[in-house]
Scaffold this active site. Structure first.
Site, PDB file in Angstrom:
ATOM      1  N   TRP A 190       0.849  -1.197   0.000  1.00  0.00           N
ATOM      2  CA  TRP A 190       0.000   0.000   0.000  1.00  0.00           C
ATOM      3  C   TRP A 190       0.876   1.235   0.000  1.00  0.00           C
ATOM      4  CZ3 TRP A 190      -0.718  -4.210   3.215  1.00  0.00           C
ATOM      5  CH2 TRP A 190      -1.858  -4.978   2.960  1.00  0.00           C
ATOM      6  N   ARG A 206      -3.933   6.017  -2.992  1.00  0.00           N
ATOM      7  CA  ARG A 206      -2.602   5.406  -2.978  1.00  0.00           C
ATOM      8  C   ARG A 206      -1.622   6.294  -3.716  1.00  0.00           C
ATOM      9  NH1 ARG A 206      -3.838  -0.703  -3.300  1.00  0.00           N
ATOM     10  NH2 ARG A 206      -5.322  -0.817  -1.589  1.00  0.00           N
ATOM     11  N   ALA A 244     -13.447 -11.453   5.939  1.00  0.00           N
ATOM     12  CA  ALA A 244     -13.422 -10.081   5.436  1.00  0.00           C
ATOM     13  C   ALA A 244     -13.148 -10.149   3.942  1.00  0.00           C
ATOM     14  CB  ALA A 244     -12.337  -9.274   6.141  1.00  0.00           C
TER      15      ALA A 244
END
Lengths: 804, 352
Positions: free
Chosen positions: B160, B207, B320
């Protein structure tokens, strides 16, 4: 990671087609991005140069007699400076398809007369074969290359381009991938055997190694090879490195890179003669120390940086890059070889500090296991001797001073496996998976298995890691597919989410197009919409992508006007845009206040060009109408209050209104300030903008929204009145006075007039006024009396008189 | 007198009927009616003169006049019918318009394609009992990374690339960032509620990334989280399979492969079979010939994440997932470049 299939085959048998292998690896979590085939060299084979003689008509060319394998020699003209008799070379016959360095295209090779001599083929360079960039000289093959063998068979290869996730450090190495393939296909993996003679004197007498900061270097191993001869690596070594994407440098350096690719362990070779006092100390850098690294950059060090130092100065940045002062050079004869384990966190910080993310640091930062260091050291020591000669000193240094972490043993119970996966897997199956992965597996009881992962895996730490190993090897398709069967939790109220959806739907329904733009803008953008001084400085991004996107916007206006001016470039309009997004208002030492706003900009012609419509420009009142409908859809009937100019620096000072509901300002509407329209060089004027503050809408007092009013069955009566009022009396005020009477059901303004027949400074407002009662039919008398009363009030409050 | 009156009634009737047959439109008929039958019309005038006659004559001529009146009225009605019949027969020619002319423009507004797709996605999960929650776009490192099992210095942070806010705290750290995913809401939601949890989190993410046809530095994500006693990987498969069927058609197949996200274990990536070529076209633009299209990452919530919010990780399990609405929209509508989404070109926006 580029992994050549030919290299993998040295450790594990592969009988799957390359694309099938790539698929299996990908499904198991080692994603193969691309499969590149090297080859396709029809009519090319291994040949041998039998004889070289000068070209009769050209000094730079030579005539070569080449044996292509069938004992028939062929004559070839060759311009390469490195061609020599006896060499094994890549020979292309007429008909081969090769890259032509002159035309820069792939072409079919034809027999050609070159300066009067017929050439029956070609001796190829790297570039012509697509093997690399080199075309100064021809490719020289190893002496044992079999003459006549098709080049595809001899040099052809398949390169797997792996996109390795950060946890699977093992798959940054060819052996790691081989182990993975072994587990997936059930084939055994052969790890290269290391055996060599230590014929030299003991290492301890010739070099001193110590670790001063074991917290940053848990294990340091070193060996010594003396009397080496530095030179180019043999072809096979160069080829392997090149195919894995590394540039060959010299034999000793190439071996360190080779073993890194093979075993994953980065190594470093020092020229021992350049190491002061032949002493290596692994320590934190001292204040003020500097080092010129191998890339030729002088770097200031800080005390958190781990260096490899000699008795006085740093000679390398541990686990990142070597120093120029101890670099292997052509005259090097004594090689001190380092294979160490560095603290991953510190290593990553050093690499970040110097922006030096090297092949070594990218491995160390992910946490290599210390068991690997001596294994790779011995492998590289052996290979250095193989390719560069020399004598290996007796023994190695192995300083394992770091806290000796016990090999991680992890236990898996079938109960937990079922709790996570929702399926039963037998203990036999579980064991078989771990054995295929070469984990040291022990069956504790019939429902429990304990394993120790092998030295190349550093990603197995908890029970869930083992569960993933099981499911990725047996395949996700074998897990059942079930719907959630646990109780549905109470729904979480989401009033803002719902309000946003309703506002967007309402704005779209009145004809506005939703846009979404970048939340980062520049200060310049904000200045252009006069929105700088209004609030404290907007939040800045420390590492913006570009200067145009470096501040979190405190208003949507700049973005909307950008959108408008962009679209004006290639469209006639009408332009009716809105955006619903957050604005960011800084707060000291807290996350910013993120406030939901809906804003819009409207300009251009009222309608698409049409043969039917008499068109005019969209103006304030068009937008006011849109907003009135929008807010009505939300159940709101706002009042519109003239706004002071300084309150909204982006708006025309005389054409701006605050939108007020139940006494709270919920938005603004106005014509864009003429100076801003000028700055954006807008083609269509006016541009009208608005903002609605959704957080304020959400906190309006109860009862501000929709309330049902019963439909009355009694008829309404209507009267038209034209009132003359001073020009500065807002129409809204007159309307409010009419509106607030309980028998007035509806008031419609149908005419506004100033000019002839009126006194200067006066204007006329004409209304349809509808009277209605929910209890009875009103008599004409009642209506007239009510109207008379209203006129008296109007006379008193705003000086209105009936127009004659 | 009687004779002459009767005669004039007869003459008038004949004249009137003679004219009537020549009339061909309703205006002319109305004039005719006024002329003969109206209050000041011919017939009425004649009848008005009756008062001078004696009673016997009056009755005689009156009857005559009434008969003439009803004759004229009947004929008028008949003629009127004939004319309207004839008119209707000709209406196509008389009233024809050019229906190919463009219609009167009506202003229409549309929602941005991302808004539409986010709604489709959240609707699918809301129907499965998920609640929608949203979180801050500017986040702390703590929620964006640390609570998700990505501590300082973790090599997975490279997954990330982060835009950091220019804010330095008292410890000299730079802890504020633009969230790189919607996952921080996993920790925020679980911190504020006990299981069972079933939420979906749509929102913007950022990002530090160069843009190209498939990458944007500003994009949306939809995160999902379900935690309770007894939630398994099989439930993850079922839930995401159902989602894929809702969005891409009930005949869809799904496939899971191993993938890595530090906050789930095991972690997977879900693909759907190619709805465009069904795996039959080796040069398919959508699936690039593989027959499968990756659409989201998912996994079982990492015990470290559960423990971090104070959940009993031995008792509670959960899954998730996260997906990109732009990618879904690109697949559904065949959009070839993600940069179209936020450049706000009307020519693009108007297509959805």
């Amino acid at each position: 990671m580029q992994i050549p299939l030919s290299w993998l085959r040295e450790y594990v048998d592969i009988d799957l087609p390359a694309h099938e292998l790539a698929h299996r690896l990908t499904m198991a979590g080692v994603e193969v991005g691309e499969v590149t085939e090297l080859g396709g060299w029809e009519n090319c084979c291994v040949g041998q140069v039998m004889e070289v003689s000068p070209h009769p008509n050209a000094d730079s060319l030579r005539l070569c007699r080449v044996n292509p394998g069938n004992d028939s020699e062929m004559e070839v003209v060759c311009g390469a400076p490195n061609v020599a008799a006896g060499q094994k070379i890549c020979f292309a016959r007429v008909g081969a398809r090769l890259y032509n360095t002159h035309s820069e295209r792939h072409e079919t090779l034809k027999a050609a007369r070159i300066r009067g001599v017929v050439s029956e083929g070609m001796i190829c360079s790297e570039l012509e074969l697509g093997l690399g960039e080199g075309h100064e000289g021809i490719v020289v093959l190893p002496d044992d290359a079999p003459i006549g063998m098709a080049l595809d068979d001899y040099l052809g290869d398949t390169i797997l381009d792996l996109e390795v996730t950060p946890n699977r450090l093992d798959c940054f190495s060819v052996l790691g991938v081989a182990h993975e393939i072994g587990a997936l296909t059930g084939k055994p993996v052969k790890v290269p055997e290391v055996r060599y003679q230590e014929d030299g004197p003991p290492i301890t007498g010739q070099a001193t190694v110590s670790v001063a900061d074991p917290d940053l270097c848990p294990r340091y191993t070193a060996s010594l090879i003396q009397g080496v001869k530095i030179g180019p690596s043999p072809q096979w070594l160069q080829d392997r490195l090149a195919r894995a994407g590394l540039r060959p440098i010299s034999n000793v350096v190439d071996v360190t890179n080779y073993v890194m690719l093979e075993f994953n362990q980065p190594l470093h070779a020092f020229d021992l003669d350049k190491v002061r006092d032949k002493t290596i100390i692994v320590r934190r850098a001292a204040p003020g120390e500097a080092l010129e690294t191998l890339d030729g950059v002088e770097r200031e060090l800080n005390t958190e940086v781990l260096v490899i130092a000699d008795s006085r100065d740093p000679v390398g940045l541990g686990g990142v890059i070597g120093g120029a002062n101890s670099e292997i050079g052509p005259s090097t004869t004594s090689v001190l070889l380092e294979s160490a384990t560095f603290n991953s966190y510190n290593n990553r910080r050093t690499a970040d500090t110097f922006r030096l993310h090297t092949d070594a640091s990218q491995r160390f930062e992910k946490g290599l296991r210390p068991e690997l260091a001596p294994i790779a050291l011995r492998r590289a020591t052996q290979l250095i001797q193989e390719v560069a000669g020399g004598v290996i000193a007796q023994g190695i240094y192995d300083i394992y001073a770091g806290s000796e972490e016990p090999a991680p043993r992890v236990t898996l119970t079938l109960k937990r496996l079922k709790q996570i996966l929702g399926m039963d897997v037998s203990v036999d199956q579980v064991e078989a998976v771990f054995q295929s992965l070469e984990f040291d597996t022990e069956r504790v009881d019939e429902t429990t298995v304990s394993v120790e992962p092998p030295y190349w895996r550093s990603d197995i730490n908890i029970e869930e890691d083992l569960i993933e190993e099981v499911v990725r090897i047996i395949g996700y398709d074998n897990v059942p597919t079930t719907m959630l069967s646990t109780p549905i939790p109470y729904r979480q109220p989401a009033p803002m989410t719902e309000l946003k959806a309703r506002v967007k739907a309402a704005l779209a329904s009145v004809g506005l197009q939703e846009t979404i733009s970048y939340p980062l803008v520049s200060l310049e953008d904000l200045e252009r919409v006069n929105c700088i001084a209004e609030t404290s400085a907007p939040l800045r991004v420390a590492n913006p992508m570009s200067a145009g996107h470096d501040h979190l916007r405190p208003t949507l206006l700049a973005s909307l006007l950008g959108t408008l001016s962009y679209n004006e470039g290639h469209k006639e309009g009408p332009f009716r845009f809105f955006e619903q997004a957050r604005v960011f208002l800084p707060r000291p030492n807290q996350l910013p206040d993120e406030r939901e706003v809906a804003a819009g900009v409207i300009s251009g012609l009222r309608s698409e060009p049409s043969w039917l419509v008499d068109n005019g420009p969209l103006d304030f009142f068009d937008v006011k109408g849109m907003l009135t409908s929008t807010l009505a859809l939300l159940g709101l009937t706002p009042s519109w209050e003239p706004a002071a100019g300084e309150e909204n620096p982006a708006l025309h000072p005389g054409r701006a209104a605050n939108i007020v509901c139940s006494g709270y300002k919920i938005g603004v509407l106005g014509e864009l300030h003429p100076s801003i329209a000028e700055r954006f060089d807008l083609r269509y004027r006016p541009a009208t903008v608005f903002e609605i503050y959704l957080d304020d809408l959400l906190t309006l007092p109860a009862g501000s929204g929709r309330n049902f009013r019963s439909l009355t069955r009694f008829p309404s009566a209507h009267r038209d009145v034209a009132l003359v009022v001073p020009e500065d009396v807002p129409a809204g005020k007159v309307q409010d006075i009419l509106d607030r009477h309980r028998l007035v059901e509806k008031v419609e303004l149908f005419d506004v007039y100033a000019g002839e027949n009126l006194q200067p400074g006066m204007k006329s407002l004409a209304f349809h006024v509808y009277f209605q009662s929910s209890e009875r039919t009103l008599t004409a008398d009642e209506v007239n009396r009510t109207l008379d009363g209203l006129l008296r009030v109007l006379q008193r409050e705003v000086g209105a008189t009936l127009r004659d | 007198m009687t004779q002459s009156t009767a005669q004039s009634i007869e003459e008038l009737t004949q004249t009137a009927l003679g004219e009537l047959v020549l009339l061909d439109n309703s205006e002319a008929l109305e004039q005719w009616r006024v002329r003969y039958l109206g209050r000041r019309g011919g017939l009425t005038g004649i009848l008005r003169g009756l008062s001078q006659l004696d009673i016997e004559q009056r009755r005689e001529v009156g009857a005559l006049g009434n008969r003439a009146k009803s004759t004229l009225e009947d004929e008028l009605e008949k003629r009127s019918q004939e004319i309207s019949q004839a008119r209707l027969a000709q209406v196509a020619d008389l009233e024809r318009i050019d229906v190919t002319l463009p219609g009167r423009p009506v202003a229409t507004g549309r929602l941005h394609p991302t808004t539409q797709v986010v709604r489709e996605i959240t609707d699918a999960f809301v129907a499965m009992g998920f609640s929608i929650v949203e979180g801050p776009e500017v986040e702390w490192d703590h929620y964006n990374f640390e609570m998700l099992n990505i501590p300082q210095g973790h090599p997975a942070r490279d997954m990330w690339n982060t835009l950091w806010v220019d804010y330095v705290n008292e410890e000299g750290q730079r802890p504020m960032l633009l969230r790189t995913h919607t996952s921080p809401m996993q920790a925020r939601v679980m911190e504020s509620a006990q299981p069972p949890v079933r939420v979906i989190v749509p929102g913007k993410c950022y990002r530090y990334e160069a843009t190209d046809a498939t990458h944007e530095w500003h994009f949306y994500q939809v995160e999902g989280l379900a935690v309770d006693e007894g939630i398994t990987f099989a439930d993850l498969k079922g839930t995401l399979f159902e989602f894929a069927r809702r969005l891409f058609g009930s005949e869809r197949k799904v496939r899971f492969r191993c993938d890595y996200f530090p906050f789930v274990e095991p972690g997977v990536d879900m693909s759907i079979d190619c709805f465009s070529c069904q795996g039959t076209d080796s040069s398919c633009r959508i699936c690039r010939g593989s027959g499968w299209i990756e659409i989201m990452g998912a996994g079982m919530v990492h015990p470290q994440v559960l423990a971090g919010v104070g959940y009993d990780a031995e008792k509670y399990t959960g899954f998730a997932f996260g997906l990109g609405p732009e990618r879904i929209a690109m697949l559904k509508y065949g959009i070839d470049d993600i940069r179209h989404f936020y450049s706000n070109d009307l020519r693009f926006l108007r297509q959805f």
